[in-house]
Write a protein that holds these residues in place. Structure first.
Motif, short mmCIF file in Angstrom:
data_model
loop_
_atom_site.label_atom_id
_atom_site.label_comp_id
_atom_site.label_asym_id
_atom_site.label_seq_id
_atom_site.Cartn_x
_atom_site.Cartn_y
_atom_site.Cartn_z
N UNK A 37 0.82 -1.21 0.00
CA UNK A 37 0.00 0.00 0.00
C UNK A 37 0.86 1.26 0.00
N UNK A 38 2.02 1.20 0.64
CA UNK A 38 2.94 2.34 0.62
C UNK A 38 3.34 2.68 -0.81
N UNK A 39 3.78 1.67 -1.56
CA UNK A 39 4.22 1.91 -2.94
C UNK A 39 3.04 2.24 -3.84
N UNK A 91 20.70 6.77 -1.00
CA UNK A 91 21.75 6.05 -0.27
C UNK A 91 21.66 6.38 1.22
N UNK A 92 21.46 7.65 1.51
CA UNK A 92 21.28 8.08 2.90
C UNK A 92 20.06 7.39 3.51
N UNK A 93 18.97 7.27 2.72
CA UNK A 93 17.74 6.64 3.22
C UNK A 93 17.98 5.18 3.60
N UNK A 94 18.69 4.45 2.74
CA UNK A 94 18.98 3.05 3.04
C UNK A 94 19.85 2.90 4.27
N UNK A 95 20.84 3.78 4.40
CA UNK A 95 21.77 3.71 5.53
C UNK A 95 21.10 4.08 6.84
N UNK A 96 20.34 5.16 6.86
CA UNK A 96 19.71 5.61 8.10
C UNK A 96 18.60 4.64 8.52
N UNK A 97 17.92 4.03 7.53
CA UNK A 97 16.90 3.05 7.86
C UNK A 97 17.49 1.81 8.49
N UNK A 98 18.65 1.38 8.00
CA UNK A 98 19.32 0.21 8.57
C UNK A 98 19.81 0.50 9.98
N UNK A 110 6.37 9.91 4.34
CA UNK A 110 5.03 9.94 3.77
C UNK A 110 4.31 11.23 4.14
N UNK A 111 4.51 11.73 5.35
CA UNK A 111 3.87 12.98 5.75
C UNK A 111 4.32 14.14 4.84
N UNK A 144 12.09 9.22 -2.14
CA UNK A 144 13.38 8.56 -2.21
C UNK A 144 13.65 7.65 -1.03
N UNK A 145 12.90 7.82 0.05
CA UNK A 145 13.05 6.96 1.23
C UNK A 145 12.24 5.67 1.11
N UNK A 146 11.31 5.60 0.16
CA UNK A 146 10.35 4.49 0.17
C UNK A 146 10.96 3.16 -0.26
#
Length: 482
Positions: A37-39, A91-98, A110-111, A144-146
């Motif tokens: 649903x996010x995508x 790249x930042x999104x993948x790193x900070x999420x991990x 999303x907000x 870009x974070x999704x």
């Protein structure tokens, strides 16, 4: 939620430790539904402008004379502005999420994305095209974070023997979002409410998703309060995850020198060129070449994505079936489906470029094939980062999706450069389609040669250290032998 247990196959990643598979619906499927649903919502918000801009530039699109329209001359530039932001933070999104977990990062993203969508109508009216470009760039930054977030969650929640199915379910979200957005936006644009309502509607859906995400999502099986012990252990053993594992430092050098990672990146380059060309330009192509008005345009434009939505489940199920029954290796399955998802659409695009303008049915068929069969890539390169490194799959997706989306900027700009002076010239559109087909095919050839379906040694930092020491020892022995 009740579940039953059945014996599963030994998994080589757990050194043949017996894994009890948890059948039936579980918490992992809820996570996949949230990712789906996010995508879906993200792509609905992304695609809305691709359809609405036709009405935004057409005074006759809505019967309501109070709906604002504009005389902008940079349509393709406006459409590409989304990707100006999209490529920046992945790249930042993948790193900070991990490092910190995906849940609240995706919520904040999303907000911002939904808010930027909602304010487009007043910004367009009072600021103009540059204001719309700014909103779209902000949407691109947040979206870009999704995909890195989706891969981070898949790396924690998708057991290896369900990976293709669960991955393709999540990746089917963009197709459904595109279908819904094209159909609903087209209908709204030709109604009395006019194009602004589409942005308000899909922005509101983003806010609704945030509520469901807060209540139901978790970064890992270990952190979910309602998951059963059986399901948690099944997922963790399948992925060789220990609840006490510490957050690992990202092995950047090993990642950037990994040939299978580059195979994934190149495949994504080709995908983003071809898919973004179709995604942003199909509404304009249908209107300019097929001479179909805005109301019918939305139906024809949505048909290819309906095929993609349906076929994504078919390809995912077939992929897991042939892998789990050992008809092919995981690596060869990825290569097979990636080839199906790129070469077949390439043939369809070239064919489309040579069809006469009055061959409407056959042209639509080629568009359906080009977009629909491309869904095979979900079981090809798209899920491949989770194969290569469950721990760093979000980082890999950030690298691949961020860098390759430069092509998503260039592709619409090429359309602007080639066909802007005469969008009704089929020969000019032929150049666009043949270019996309060539890039599709070239990227697949590279992927087939260099891709892998195995977990890479650098997924485990202890293994990285051992490998580095082994290299140093071999180097010293070589020097001493001289």
């Amino acid at each position: 939620m009740s579940v039953t247990l059945e014996e599963g196959k030994p998994n080589t990643q757990t050194q043949n430790e017996e894994i009890k598979k948890v059948s039936g619906l579980g918490v992992r499927h809820v996570q996949i539904a949230l990712l789906f649903s996010l995508l879906a919502i993200a792509y609905a918000q992304r695609v809305t402008l691709s359809v609405a801009i036709v009405a935004m530039l057409d005074e006759t699109a809505s019967p309501n004379p109070d709906i604002p329209t504009f005389k902008w001359k940079t349509k393709s530039v406006i459409l590409s502005s989304f990707f100006w932001g999209y490529i920046c933070l992945q790249i930042f999104a993948g790193q900070i999420g991990k490092k910190y977990g995906t849940k609240w990062i995706a919520f904040i993203a999303m907000f911002i994305n939904a808010t930027a969508c909602v304010v487009i109508p007043p910004v367009a009216e009072y600021i103009g095209s540059y204001g719309v470009m700014a909103c779209r760039m902000i949407q691109g930054l947040s979206q870009g974070f999704f995909f890195p977030s989706v891969h981070n969650i898949l790396g924690q929640w998708a057991p290896s023997d369900e990976r293709s199915v669960l991955g393709t379910i999540a990746f089917a979200g963009p197709s459904l979002g595109t279908i819904v957005s094209i159909l609903i936006t087209g209908a709204i644009c030709s109604s009395w409410s006019g194009w602004p309502l589409a942005f308000y509607l899909f922005g509101a859906l983003g806010y609704a998703w945030m509520l469901a995400w807060v209540l139901l999502a978790a970064n890992t099986p270990a952190s979910h309060p309602k998951i059963s012990k059986e399901e948690r252990e099944y997922i963790q053993k399948s992925l060789s995850v220990n609840e006490n594992d510490e957050i690992s430092e990202t092995p950047w050098k090993s990642i950037f020198t990994s040939v299978p990672v580059w195979a994934f990146i190149v495949a994504m380059f080709g995908q983003n060129w071809g898919y973004s060309t179709l995604l942003t330009e199909i509404p304009s192509y249908v209107k300019s070449i097929m001479n179909v008005d805005i109301a019918h345009n939305s139906v024809l434009s949505a048909a290819p994505y309906l095929a993609s939505f349906i076929l994504s489940f078919v390809f995912g199920a077939i992929s897991d079936f042939i892998i789990n029954h050992e008809y092919v290796t995981r690596e060869n399955a990825r290569k097979l489906f990636n080839t199906i998802g790129t070469v077949v659409p390439s043939i369809a695009l070239v064919t489309l470029g040579f069809l006469d303008e009055n061959q409407l049915s056959l042209s639509v068929t080629m568009l359906v094939i080009a977009v629909g069969v491309n869904a095979a890539c979900f079981a090809g390169f798209q899920i491949n980062p989770v194969d290569l490194s469950p721990k760093f799959s979000g980082v890999l997706m950030g690298i691949g999706n961020g860098s390759s989306n430069t092509f998503s900027i260039i592709a619409p700009l090429l359309v602007q450069f080639v066909v802007a002076d005469d969008e009704t010239n089929k020969k000019l559109w032929r150049i666009i389609f043949i270019t996309a087909a060539c890039i599709y095919t070239a990227s697949d050839i590279f992927y087939v040669i260099f891709a892998s379906g195995k977990v890479q040694y650098w997924n485990d930092l202890e293994q990285v250290a051992k490998t580095d020491k082994k290299k140093e020892k071999l180097h010293e022995e070589a020097l001493n032998s001289k």
